[in-house]
Design a protein around this motif. Structure first.
Motif, PDB file in Angstrom:
ATOM      1  N   ALA A 190     113.729  45.355 134.333  1.00  0.00           N
ATOM      2  CA  ALA A 190     113.102  45.913 133.137  1.00  0.00           C
ATOM      3  C   ALA A 190     112.107  47.011 133.517  1.00  0.00           C
ATOM      4  N   PHE A 191     111.356  46.767 134.574  1.00  0.00           N
ATOM      5  CA  PHE A 191     110.396  47.769 135.050  1.00  0.00           C
ATOM      6  C   PHE A 191     111.108  49.062 135.424  1.00  0.00           C
ATOM      7  N   LEU A 192     112.160  48.960 136.238  1.00  0.00           N
ATOM      8  CA  LEU A 192     112.852  50.160 136.710  1.00  0.00           C
ATOM      9  C   LEU A 192     113.584  50.873 135.576  1.00  0.00           C
ATOM     10  N   ALA A 193     114.116  50.122 134.629  1.00  0.00           N
ATOM     11  CA  ALA A 193     114.809  50.758 133.505  1.00  0.00           C
ATOM     12  C   ALA A 193     113.846  51.625 132.705  1.00  0.00           C
ATOM     13  N   LEU A 194     112.634  51.131 132.473  1.00  0.00           N
ATOM     14  CA  LEU A 194     111.646  51.907 131.720  1.00  0.00           C
ATOM     15  C   LEU A 194     111.112  53.072 132.541  1.00  0.00           C
ATOM     16  N   VAL A 195     110.940  52.857 133.841  1.00  0.00           N
ATOM     17  CA  VAL A 195     110.516  53.959 134.708  1.00  0.00           C
ATOM     18  C   VAL A 195     111.553  55.078 134.665  1.00  0.00           C
ATOM     19  N   ASP A 196     112.824  54.730 134.805  1.00  0.00           N
ATOM     20  CA  ASP A 196     113.878  55.740 134.795  1.00  0.00           C
ATOM     21  C   ASP A 196     113.939  56.471 133.450  1.00  0.00           C
ATOM     22  N   GLN A 197     113.806  55.713 132.364  1.00  0.00           N
ATOM     23  CA  GLN A 197     113.830  56.323 131.038  1.00  0.00           C
ATOM     24  C   GLN A 197     112.645  57.268 130.855  1.00  0.00           C
ATOM     25  N   GLY A 198     111.469  56.808 131.276  1.00  0.00           N
ATOM     26  CA  GLY A 198     110.280  57.649 131.148  1.00  0.00           C
ATOM     27  C   GLY A 198     110.356  58.898 131.998  1.00  0.00           C
ATOM     28  N   HIS A 199     110.901  58.769 133.201  1.00  0.00           N
ATOM     29  CA  HIS A 199     111.015  59.929 134.075  1.00  0.00           C
ATOM     30  C   HIS A 199     112.043  60.930 133.554  1.00  0.00           C
ATOM     31  N   ALA A 200     113.070  60.442 132.850  1.00  0.00           N
ATOM     32  CA  ALA A 200     114.028  61.363 132.234  1.00  0.00           C
ATOM     33  C   ALA A 200     113.322  62.228 131.198  1.00  0.00           C
ATOM     34  N   GLY A 201     112.463  61.598 130.390  1.00  0.00           N
ATOM     35  CA  GLY A 201     111.689  62.363 129.419  1.00  0.00           C
ATOM     36  C   GLY A 201     110.697  63.295 130.091  1.00  0.00           C
ATOM     37  N   LEU A 202     110.109  62.829 131.176  1.00  0.00           N
ATOM     38  CA  LEU A 202     109.141  63.642 131.908  1.00  0.00           C
ATOM     39  C   LEU A 202     109.803  64.873 132.510  1.00  0.00           C
ATOM     40  N   ASN A 203     111.001  64.679 133.050  1.00  0.00           N
ATOM     41  CA  ASN A 203     111.746  65.820 133.588  1.00  0.00           C
ATOM     42  C   ASN A 203     112.064  66.835 132.499  1.00  0.00           C
ATOM     43  N   ALA A 204     112.428  66.343 131.318  1.00  0.00           N
ATOM     44  CA  ALA A 204     112.724  67.251 130.211  1.00  0.00           C
ATOM     45  C   ALA A 204     111.464  68.014 129.785  1.00  0.00           C
TER      46      ALA A 204
END
Length: 212
Positions: A190-204
């Protein structure tokens, strides 16, 4: 006979850790506000002034790995592969910490005690928010240092704030997942899924900058 500097340093660190451990045990049992510095000193078998020599504030005994965490983020950016963006470097750091079972991303019954102690204390909640802000400042500075941008770049501050919001949310939700299911692996996922999702938005959000 003079005590070697490295031995003095080890003794100092051992004393600091003993104070922190004693304080944390008392905070878990009695609550942060209910524990006095004198009680902590007695539990650690040191004097009151020794406690203050190591920890200027009582809450610092609870958040005793703050500087270590700050340096972990700075070092990751300082040592990053030039072919990997700063934002991706920090996403990969999150995955590495989970793979190494780092105490920063360990979800367990003891971790639930840590979270419960924070949630029960306005002082600890305020300090946790302040630590997040201080980490964001450190990350923003490391971002500009590593990319040659001017210190104080508002885009670096935005990136750092979004990153800390992502990691904070991911940690909170992972602890909640462990509380519901008692499954450390599920909590890590759950931690990594949210990190990955947040970083996708951060990259955008940072597209076209040296941070993404």
């Amino acid at each position: 006979m003079t005590i070697p500097a490295d031995l003095r340093s080890r003794k100092r660190l051992a004393t600091r850790q003993a104070i922190s451990n004693a304080a944390t045990r008392l905070f878990f049992v009695h609550g942060f506000e209910q524990v006095t510095v004198d009680e902590i000193a007695a539990a650690a078998n040191v004097g009151r002034m020794t406690v203050f020599n190591h920890f200027p504030r009582k809450e610092d005994m609870f958040f005793d790995r703050e500087e270590e965490g700050r340096e972990l983020l700075r070092a990751a950016l300082r040592q990053r592969d030039p072919a990997v963006s700063p934002i991706e470097t920090l996403r990969l750091l999150a995955h590495r910490l989970v793979a190494e079972d780092s105490p920063y991303v360990t979800f367990s019954a003891a971790g639930q005690g840590f979270i419960a102690t924070i949630e029960a204390s306005d002082t600890l909640k305020a300090r946790a928010r302040a630590i997040r802000d201080e980490l964001a400042q450190a990350v923003a500075q490391a971002l500009t240092d590593g990319t040659g941008r001017e210190s104080g770049d508002p885009l670096a501050r935005l990136a750092a704030s979004l990153l800390l919001a992502t990691w904070s949310t991911a940690l909170i939700e992972a602890h909640r997942a462990f509380r519901r299911h008692g499954d450390a692996q599920l909590a890590k996922a759950a931690f990594l899924a949210l990190v990955d999702q947040g970083h996708a938005g951060l990259n955008a959000a940072m597209a076209g900058t040296p941070y993404a």
